[in-house]
Structures are given as C-alpha cells and as structure tokens.
Write a protein that holds these residues in place. Structure first.
Motif, PDB file in Angstrom:
ATOM      1  N   GLY A  85     -31.353  -7.920  -2.053  1.00 58.48           N
ATOM      2  CA  GLY A  85     -30.640  -7.443  -0.694  1.00 58.48           C
ATOM      3  C   GLY A  85     -31.724  -6.792   0.267  1.00 58.48           C
ATOM      4  N   PHE A  89     -33.497  -7.444   3.634  1.00 56.23           N
ATOM      5  CA  PHE A  89     -33.371  -6.524   4.949  1.00 56.23           C
ATOM      6  C   PHE A  89     -34.564  -5.997   5.470  1.00 56.23           C
ATOM      7  CE2 PHE A  89     -32.711  -2.393   6.929  1.00 56.23           C
ATOM      8  CZ  PHE A  89     -31.591  -2.598   7.521  1.00 56.23           C
ATOM      9  N   THR A  92     -36.848  -9.008   6.825  1.00 56.21           N
ATOM     10  CA  THR A  92     -36.245  -9.533   8.392  1.00 56.21           C
ATOM     11  C   THR A  92     -36.550  -8.264   9.435  1.00 56.21           C
ATOM     12  OG1 THR A  92     -34.466 -10.631   7.216  1.00 56.21           O
ATOM     13  CG2 THR A  92     -34.088 -10.042   9.573  1.00 56.21           C
ATOM     14  N   LYS A 247     -32.989 -11.902   0.671  1.00 54.52           N
ATOM     15  CA  LYS A 247     -31.636 -12.006   1.012  1.00 54.52           C
ATOM     16  C   LYS A 247     -30.712 -11.193   1.553  1.00 54.52           C
ATOM     17  CE  LYS A 247     -31.129 -15.750  -2.685  1.00 54.52           C
ATOM     18  NZ  LYS A 247     -30.702 -16.669  -1.998  1.00 54.52           N
ATOM     19  N   PRO A 248     -31.104 -10.637   2.802  1.00 54.34           N
ATOM     20  CA  PRO A 248     -30.619  -9.527   3.396  1.00 54.34           C
ATOM     21  C   PRO A 248     -29.070  -9.409   3.379  1.00 54.34           C
ATOM     22  CG  PRO A 248     -31.318 -11.057   5.110  1.00 54.34           C
ATOM     23  CD  PRO A 248     -31.906 -11.582   3.706  1.00 54.34           C
ATOM     24  N   TRP A 249     -28.191 -10.771   3.390  1.00 50.52           N
ATOM     25  CA  TRP A 249     -26.892 -10.578   3.243  1.00 50.52           C
ATOM     26  C   TRP A 249     -26.439 -10.051   1.794  1.00 50.52           C
ATOM     27  CZ3 TRP A 249     -24.244 -10.735   7.387  1.00 50.52           C
ATOM     28  CH2 TRP A 249     -24.632 -11.360   8.534  1.00 50.52           C
ATOM     29  N   ASN A 250     -27.206 -10.064   1.066  1.00 47.32           N
ATOM     30  CA  ASN A 250     -26.716  -9.511  -0.416  1.00 47.32           C
ATOM     31  C   ASN A 250     -26.721  -7.747  -0.496  1.00 47.32           C
ATOM     32  OD1 ASN A 250     -26.489 -11.684  -1.498  1.00 47.32           O
ATOM     33  ND2 ASN A 250     -28.580 -11.658  -2.655  1.00 47.32           N
ATOM     34  N   VAL A 252     -26.092  -6.333   3.195  1.00 47.54           N
ATOM     35  CA  VAL A 252     -25.117  -6.348   4.295  1.00 47.54           C
ATOM     36  C   VAL A 252     -23.701  -6.375   3.865  1.00 47.54           C
ATOM     37  CG1 VAL A 252     -24.320  -7.140   6.469  1.00 47.54           C
ATOM     38  CG2 VAL A 252     -26.809  -6.994   6.098  1.00 47.54           C
ATOM     39  N   ILE A 253     -23.473  -7.683   2.774  1.00 48.09           N
ATOM     40  CA  ILE A 253     -22.118  -7.824   2.568  1.00 48.09           C
ATOM     41  C   ILE A 253     -21.318  -6.634   1.691  1.00 48.09           C
ATOM     42  CG2 ILE A 253     -20.533  -9.252   1.330  1.00 48.09           C
ATOM     43  CD1 ILE A 253     -22.312 -11.804   2.417  1.00 48.09           C
ATOM     44  N   CYS A 256     -20.889  -3.255   3.774  1.00 49.88           N
ATOM     45  CA  CYS A 256     -20.027  -3.660   4.906  1.00 49.88           C
ATOM     46  C   CYS A 256     -18.432  -3.505   4.107  1.00 49.88           C
ATOM     47  CB  CYS A 256     -19.891  -4.679   5.910  1.00 49.88           C
ATOM     48  SG  CYS A 256     -21.140  -4.800   6.800  1.00 49.88           S
ATOM     49  N   SER A 301     -19.079  -8.629  -5.444  1.00 47.31           N
ATOM     50  CA  SER A 301     -20.357  -8.747  -5.345  1.00 47.31           C
ATOM     51  C   SER A 301     -21.344  -9.588  -6.502  1.00 47.31           C
ATOM     52  CB  SER A 301     -21.248  -7.286  -4.870  1.00 47.31           C
ATOM     53  OG  SER A 301     -20.788  -6.580  -3.971  1.00 47.31           O
ATOM     54  N   GLN A 308     -24.928 -17.523  -5.978  1.00 47.40           N
ATOM     55  CA  GLN A 308     -26.418 -17.610  -5.917  1.00 47.40           C
ATOM     56  C   GLN A 308     -27.327 -17.899  -6.969  1.00 47.40           C
ATOM     57  OE1 GLN A 308     -27.727 -14.572  -2.931  1.00 47.40           O
ATOM     58  NE2 GLN A 308     -25.626 -14.030  -2.516  1.00 47.40           N
TER      59      GLN A 308
END
Length: 468
Positions: A85, A89, A92, A247-250, A252-253, A256, A301, A308
């Motif tokens: 994650g 991030f 990106t 895996k930036p969404w790991n 962000v999710i 958030c 999470s 994944q």
C-alpha cells in the motif's frame, strides 16, 4: 495519604534519570519504584506495591481499550506495508509530480490521508520528496524540516483516528481523576486543541519556509548527481522496498475506512443517546468508537488482502510485527498509569496546591511550557513528557485557578517541541535515516526555527493567561 514533600520524590527521580539516560522509561520505572517503597517501606513491600499499581492500571476498562487500539493500529499499518500500500502510493505520486510547487502541495494535501502516525507519514511522503529532490530544489535539511512540520505538529491537533489521541486522552484521564476532577477527558482534550500554540506556530513556519522563503529557490541539493533516482528512495525504508508490490489502494481503502467508520460510529454512539449532531460528537464514547472502527477496518483489510492472494500467514505475521513495534509504548503507558496512581496516593495534588501559591498565576502556563520543552528536548519523547508533566499541570491549574484547557494545551505543546527539535526523538532519527542526513547536523539545523516558534508560543501563553 496526607500531602507531603515525599509526594514529589518520584518526579524528582524521573526527570534527572530520563535526561541522563536519554530514555524516559528507566526514569519512570525508578520513579514508580521509589513511590512504591515510600508507601510500603519493606524489602519486598515496594516491589509488591509497584506490581499492584501496574496491574490495577492494566485491568482498567478504558486502559485496556487504549492498549488494544495502539496494538491494532500498528498492526494494521504493518499489513498495509507488506501488501504494498505504501510502496504503491509513493510510486504513483512520484511518477505524476513534476514541479516543486506540485511536490510541496502534495506534501501538505497528503496529510489528510496519512495523519495517523508520524512514522506512517514519513514513509509515505519522504520517499516521494527524496525522489523529486532535484526538481524541488531545496536542501535536504530544509525538505526534512518541512515534512516534519506536517507530522507530529499536525497529528496532535487531530481528535480522531490517530495513534496519539488514545494516549493523550489517557494521560488527561488519569491526571484529572487523581486530582478529583469530574470531567470528560476527551472533551477536555478537544477544548485544549486551540491552545496547543507550538503546533500552530511551527505549522505556519513550515508553510512560510515552503512557499515564501527565498533561499529555497536556489538552495543546493544534497543528492549525488550520479546516483540513480530510483535507488535514492526505494532503499530508504523497508515500506517502499522494490520487492513489494505496487498497490496504492491497499493504503487508500484502509485509511479512508478507519477515518469514515470512526466518525460514523462516534456520531452513532452520541445519536443513540438522543443528542443533536454537534452534541453527539462531543458526548459520545469516542474511545469505544475508535477501537470498534479500527477492529472492523483490520478485518475488512485482511479480507481485501486475502482476495488479492496475499498469504494469511504473511498478513498475520506483519500484523503481529507491526503491533510489537508499539510494545515499548504500551509498557511506557502502563508505567505512566502506575506512577500517576502512586503519586496521587502520596498526596501530590495536595502538595502542589499547598506549596506553589507563590508563583504568579500569569506565569504558570508559560513556565510550564518552557519547563516541559526543556525536558522533552533532553529526553526526546513527547509521550514521556506528557506522562511526566500532565499530573503536575492539572494540579497547578487547580491550585492557581488557571484554565484547564490552556494548561493541558501547554503540556501537549511542550512535548511537541521535543518531538520536533530533539536529536533523540523518533521523528528526527526516522526522517534523517530516510533522507540520508546526519542526525546531529539535521537536529542543529532545526533547532533555530524550533526555538523561534517556542519563543512565540511562550509569549502567546503569557498573553492568554491575562484573559483566561
């Protein structure tokens, strides 16, 4: 026990030992031991009494929730790291930023999603800035300072979903309870936030240095021109290692989710009690909401990472390894709780009330800040400073009829100074390691702006003491 000078002995032991050893835990343990032997002055009595105080602190319902929160929070960050994650991030962001202005704006905006803990903040933003150092055209020391002003000084002002808030509320709770004050510790923390003047001043100073200080435009960089930029930041911290997936969404999710759930469950708890929207956030059981929100986030999470194809064993190991990184903090907190209870039983609050009336009321808050800033600089621990000083601050506020939110804000501000300025602080050492800086040179560089901010803060506390 009747108030006597013996009640201050534990603190008189804690501070010099912490400064001499440059670690706060040995001083706290010896202070707790001294207080325990004063209460039970026999060969085994002191040790047995010390154990009783620590165990009593650990079985308290709210204290257990704080420990669960801290361990689980660090464990979640551990899973985010191993799932790529943070690496994703950074990768990106580094690919999309092309100018100094963009880089600095991202540094500040990214605080919204990475404010949970200073180290978490450093490993998400410092590698980005390191990769872009040639484009930013700032010296590495200046860059490190700007990043640091968006870490602890910001985090201490945020009342939800941080690694700090549980501890900060806890030291208020134990100090007010021992002083006999019937108040909600979280509400008092909220009220104290506007009075953490050092945090506000150093943030504004960081913004000035970022965007308006002319030396930034032509400051030489400290990155070797022959070094490949990819290597510059991929090797600076394990959380951004080349071996990890992108895996930036790991990141962000989970971030958030924990923030959103904390806010929702806080409102829900207050709403269930029949309060209006504003009152619901103030009167809710925020600690309960934060712990539940965090646990839900951990479970969701882990399910996300398993989908994944990450191995369950790797996720559990990373969670435990992450949580174990905060075990020293949990031990520190347990000793702080025990020490506060010991000094309360020795009559510390009564002693302060009886023997500090010679200090002018207008000087109590600024002097407490200066005293705390000096302690935090020499021990390098904001949390240790808060644990040592909060009982004293609360007692002084009662004895001199000083505003409680003002005095609590001053205690938190004093610890924030040490976290930023001290060469012993985790913040200083972490950012120096990531940016390949000499710790002592970097600490000396930061000291001047930190002292300027501390001077302004002292003036503000003196001025506000006239009106509150």
């Amino acid at each position: 026990m009747e108030a006597s000078w013996l009640s201050i002995l534990p603190f008189l032991v804690v501070i010099p030992i912490a400064i001499y050893t440059k670690q706060v835990l040995p001083g706290l343990i010896v202070g707790l031991l001294v207080g325990s032997y004063i209460i039970s002055p026999t060969i085994l009595g002191g040790i047995q009494t010390m154990l009783v105080y620590v165990v009593q602190a650990l079985i308290d319902e709210n204290n257990i929730k704080i420990i669960v929160f801290l361990y689980s929070f660090a464990g979640l960050i551990g899973m985010i790291k191993v799932s790529g994650g943070i690496k994703g991030f950074v990768e990106t962001a580094a690919n999309k930023i092309t100018t100094k202005k963009q880089a600095l704006i991202v540094t500040y905006i990214s605080t919204i999603g990475t404010f949970s803990a200073p180290t978490f903040r450093f490993v998400t933003i410092a590698p980005i800035m390191k990769a872009l150092l040639k484009k930013v055209k700032m010296s590495t020391k200046e860059l490190g300072f700007v990043i640091e002003t968006t870490a602890t000084p910001v985090i201490v002002l945020i009342p939800v979903a941080t690694a700090f808030v549980g501890y900060m509320v806890s030291v208020i709770q134990i100090s007010t309870r021992n002083a006999g004050i019937d108040t909600d510790p979280y509400s008092l923390f909220i009220q104290s936030i506007p009075f953490n003047f050092f945090a506000f001043v150093i943030i504004l100073l960081g913004i000035y240095l970022s965007f308006f200080h002319p030396s930034h435009t032509d400051a030489p960089t400290e990155i070797d021109e022959d070094v490949d930029e990819e290597d510059d930041w991929h090797e600076c911290h394990p959380a951004v290692s080349k071996d990890l997936p992108n895996k930036p969404w790991n990141l962000v999710i989970p971030v958030c989710l924990v923030i959103g759930l904390t806010l929702f469950l806080t409102w829900w708890d207050g709403n269930e009690e029949g309060y209006t929207l504003t009152e619901a956030f103030i009167r809710a059981n925020v600690l309960q909401a934060m712990v539940v929100a965090l646990l839900i986030t951990v479970f969701v999470s882990m399910a996300l990472f398993l989908l994944q194809k990450f191995k369950l064993n790797d996720l559990i190991t990373s969670f435990i390894d992450g949580g174990n990184e905060l075990m020293s903090v949990i031990v520190l907190l347990s000793v702080v709780w025990g020490l506060s209870s010991v000094t309360d039983d020795l009559g510390f609050s009564g002693f302060v009330t009886a023997y500090t009336d010679w200090i002018p009321d207008l000087l109590i808050t600024p002097l407490l800040f200066v005293f705390g800033a000096a302690i935090s600089y020499f021990i390098g621990s904001a949390w240790g400073t808060w644990g040592i000083l909060m009982p004293l601050g609360i007692s002084l506020a009662l004895s001199a009829d000083v505003s409680l939110p003002l005095i609590v804000g001053a205690v938190f501000a004093s610890g924030s100074f040490g976290a930023l300025a001290s060469p012993l602080s985790d913040d200083t050492n972490t950012i120096a390691k990531i940016l390949d800086l000499s710790v002592m040179d970097y600490a000396r560089f930061k000291l001047k702006p930190a002292l300027i901010a501390a001077g302004i803060t002292t003036v503000l506390y003196t001025g506000f003491s006239f009106f509150l």
